[in-house]
Design a protein around this motif. Structure first.
Motif, mmCIF file in Angstrom:
data_model
loop_
_atom_site.group_PDB
_atom_site.id
_atom_site.type_symbol
_atom_site.label_atom_id
_atom_site.label_comp_id
_atom_site.label_asym_id
_atom_site.label_seq_id
_atom_site.Cartn_x
_atom_site.Cartn_y
_atom_site.Cartn_z
ATOM 1 N N LEU A 284 30.184 47.775 39.823
ATOM 2 C CA LEU A 284 29.986 46.866 40.952
ATOM 3 C C LEU A 284 29.364 47.593 42.144
ATOM 4 C CD1 LEU A 284 33.326 44.886 40.648
ATOM 5 C CD2 LEU A 284 31.034 43.932 40.366
ATOM 6 N N ALA A 287 25.796 47.767 41.538
ATOM 7 C CA ALA A 287 25.174 46.471 41.827
ATOM 8 C C ALA A 287 24.961 46.280 43.324
ATOM 9 C CB ALA A 287 26.039 45.338 41.267
ATOM 10 N N VAL A 288 25.927 46.738 44.131
ATOM 11 C CA VAL A 288 25.769 46.681 45.594
ATOM 12 C C VAL A 288 24.551 47.481 46.021
ATOM 13 C CG1 VAL A 288 26.791 47.392 47.788
ATOM 14 C CG2 VAL A 288 28.216 46.293 46.062
ATOM 15 N N ALA A 463 24.666 41.211 47.477
ATOM 16 C CA ALA A 463 25.291 42.524 47.668
ATOM 17 C C ALA A 463 26.648 42.394 48.361
ATOM 18 C CB ALA A 463 24.364 43.429 48.481
ATOM 19 N N ALA A 466 29.095 41.327 45.698
ATOM 20 C CA ALA A 466 29.418 42.453 44.808
ATOM 21 C C ALA A 466 30.316 43.462 45.507
ATOM 22 C CB ALA A 466 28.128 43.120 44.337
ATOM 23 N N SER A 467 30.125 43.672 46.813
ATOM 24 C CA SER A 467 30.958 44.613 47.557
ATOM 25 C C SER A 467 32.409 44.143 47.631
ATOM 26 C CB SER A 467 30.396 44.807 48.966
ATOM 27 O OG SER A 467 31.166 45.716 49.708
ATOM 28 N N ALA A 470 33.852 44.783 44.270
ATOM 29 C CA ALA A 470 34.052 46.219 44.057
ATOM 30 C C ALA A 470 35.317 46.700 44.759
ATOM 31 C CB ALA A 470 32.832 46.991 44.552
#
Length: 527
Positions: A284, A287-288, A463, A466-467, A470
């Motif tokens: 993740l 991905a960010v 993003a 995703a953050s 994460a």
């Protein structure tokens, strides 16, 4: 409320050998990463000088990212199993030599070929940097070194447009765009000499120094199939072509997964370490980084095109509009450790949200605002966006890489960078295509910039999501107290940084799983 900060730990300082290694890594990163952002300002001048077609421009800009991405994972794994020093030196020597070829190109195809070679050299260099940092430094020193490397990359990206604009203004567009390539040469030569003298002697960091050649080939083919459609000019193929590339990527991914499992069952060492594939925070966090890097790079290119083609500004004035981003990024990077100390992983999420808001606001201002005020407003937005990037970039990278085992140091950093380069190639190609199609269709530069900015903001919003995921995954994965790696304070290559921080859940900082107790302290580079 934020829980109180955990107990402080002893301050650590880089020793003389460590400072030299860090200097080489920072210099190599700056030399290779500033190249792309300087070029953004030179695109209009280059296009006129070489009479380049849209297809050439796509390959000149995005082909660099394609070759960069292709070289990262093979380079990282080769460094893991053969040692990093001479791969670093070779990659930087190739990059520097081909910079001269780029500067003297008289045909668009020559520049395209040179950019592909430059990208391959830069990818080989950068795949060794993170691995070298993880090999040489541990504990708090590793976090600070990774932070300085990430901040250097961010500053290189932000300083590129002002530098390119100043060069074009000083010597004119015809000579100026060529000189921007030659700027790399003295820095590259100096760094090659420093690397040969200061980097640790080649020493494999993988426990079993074997090379997964089949895995390397499959990863290279997969990267090529993923990136190639996006470095082609708009409209180069129809739906049949896109479906063929998608099917090819799916087949290669399935083959890679199957091969890695088979190699692990046979007792071999797969290219992609199993710990990386099992770590949700690593995936993740990557991905960010992809969404953030891709949206920022594409937004910078579109801004440069709009300021020069849409508003008719000179390259120098266009560069001055982008300059506040570099300034605020440097200041924010210096203060990021304080932000992370207080807010933990939430600082990454908030910074990403601010970045998305800046992109969206820029598009709306361009659509509705008066022409005379646009450069000033866009410069103010660049100031805010640069500050958000300064807080986020190094912090997220440190969070991601703390989940990588030591024997996969090179490949873990290479995967992170390759993912960013894929995102850059995709976003640059897609967003420049959106901008060119909108202007070519009669919509005007304002409408084109608004549309492109909205797309960039949407990618940055992904993003943010995703953050958040994460952060939740890291909280589930962590068992007991863990240390949060801090970004380095700007300019502190030889200064200590004390204090422990929380992981965002109120836990006091102690050495985490990536850095077992006893590995921190005054770590000397292995020579």
């Amino acid at each position: 409320m934020t829980a109180p900060i955990g107990p402080a730990v002893a301050r650590e300082r880089f020793d003389a050998a460590g400072r030299r290694v860090l200097l080489v890594c920072v210099a190599g990163g700056f030399t290779t990463l500033i190249d792309q952002s300087v070029l953004n300002t030179s695109i209009p001048a280059l296009r006129e000088s070489l009479h380049a077609q849209p297809a050439h421009l796509q390959w000149i800009v995005a082909g660099y990212s394609l070759a960069f991405g292709l070289a990262l994972i093979p380079g990282g794994r080769l460094g893991d199993v053969r040692g990093r020093k001479w791969f670093f030196v070779t990659g930087l020597a190739v990059f520097t030599a081909v910079s001269v070829l780029s500067a003297t190109a008289t045909e668009p195809w020559v520049l395209v070929a040179a950019r592909l070679l430059q990208g391959a050299g830069a990818g080989l260099v950068n795949s060794q940097m993170i691995g070298t940092i993880q090999d040489v430094f541990h504990g708090q020193l590793r976090a600070r070194a990774l932070g300085m490397y990430a901040v250097t990359g961010g500053l290189a990206f932000a300083l590129g447009p002002p530098v390119g604009g100043a060069v074009l203004a000083a010597v004119g567009p015809e000579t100026g765009w060529r000189l921007t390539f030659l700027l790399n040469v003295p820095f590259g030569l100096a760094t090659v000499v420093l690397a040969a003298r200061c980097l640790p002697r080649p020493r494999p960091s993988a426990r079993n120094a074997n090379l997964d050649l089949v895995g390397l080939l499959l990863v290279g083919a997969l990267t090529l199939v993923l990136m190639l459609p996006f470095v082609q000019p708009p409209g180069w193929t129809g739906w049949t072509g896109w479906l063929a590339f998608a099917a090819g990527a799916a087949l290669l991914l399935a083959a890679l997964v199957r091969w890695q499992r088979r190699r692990a069952r046979a007792g071999g060492h797969p290219l992609i370490h199993p710990a990386l594939t099992r770590s949700a925070p690593y995936a993740l966090g990557t991905a960010v980084a992809m969404a953030q890097f891709g949206s920022v790079v594409a937004a910078g290119l579109v801004l440069a095109m709009f300021l020069q083609d849409g508003l008719g500004l000179s390259p120098m004035i266009a560069a001055l509009v982008a300059l506040p981003s570099a300034v605020s990024m440097g200041v924010a990077s210096a203060l990021a450790w304080r932000v992370v100390q207080r807010f933990g992983r939430r600082s990454v999420t908030v910074a990403l949200a601010v970045s998305a808001l800046v992109m969206l606001t820029g598009g709306l201002v361009v659509h509705w605002g008066p022409t005379g005020a646009l450069p000033w407003v866009l410069a103010a937005l660049q100031l805010v966006g640069g500050a958000a990037a300064g807080v986020m970039s190094a912090t997220n990278q440190a969070y991601v890489l703390r989940h990588a085992p030591a024997e996969a140091a090179g490949v873990s950093g290479a995967i992170l960078q390759m993912a960013q380069r894929i995102a850059a190639a995709v976003c640059v190609s897609a967003l420049s295509g959106v901008y060119l199609r909108a202007t070519g269709g009669g919509g005007g530069h304002r409408a084109a910039y608004t549309c492109a900015s909205a797309v960039c903001a949407a990618v940055a919003a992904l993003a943010v999501l995703a953050s958040v995921l994460a952060s939740r995954a890291a909280a589930r994965e962590d068992e007991g107290p863990v240390a949060v790696p801090l970004p380095a304070r700007a300019g502190e290559a030889g200064a200590g940084q004390g204090g422990a921080v929380q992981d965002g859940a109120g836990r006091a900082g102690v050495p985490g799983r990536a850095d077992r107790p006893g590995r921190a302290g005054d770590v000397r580079a292995r020579r």
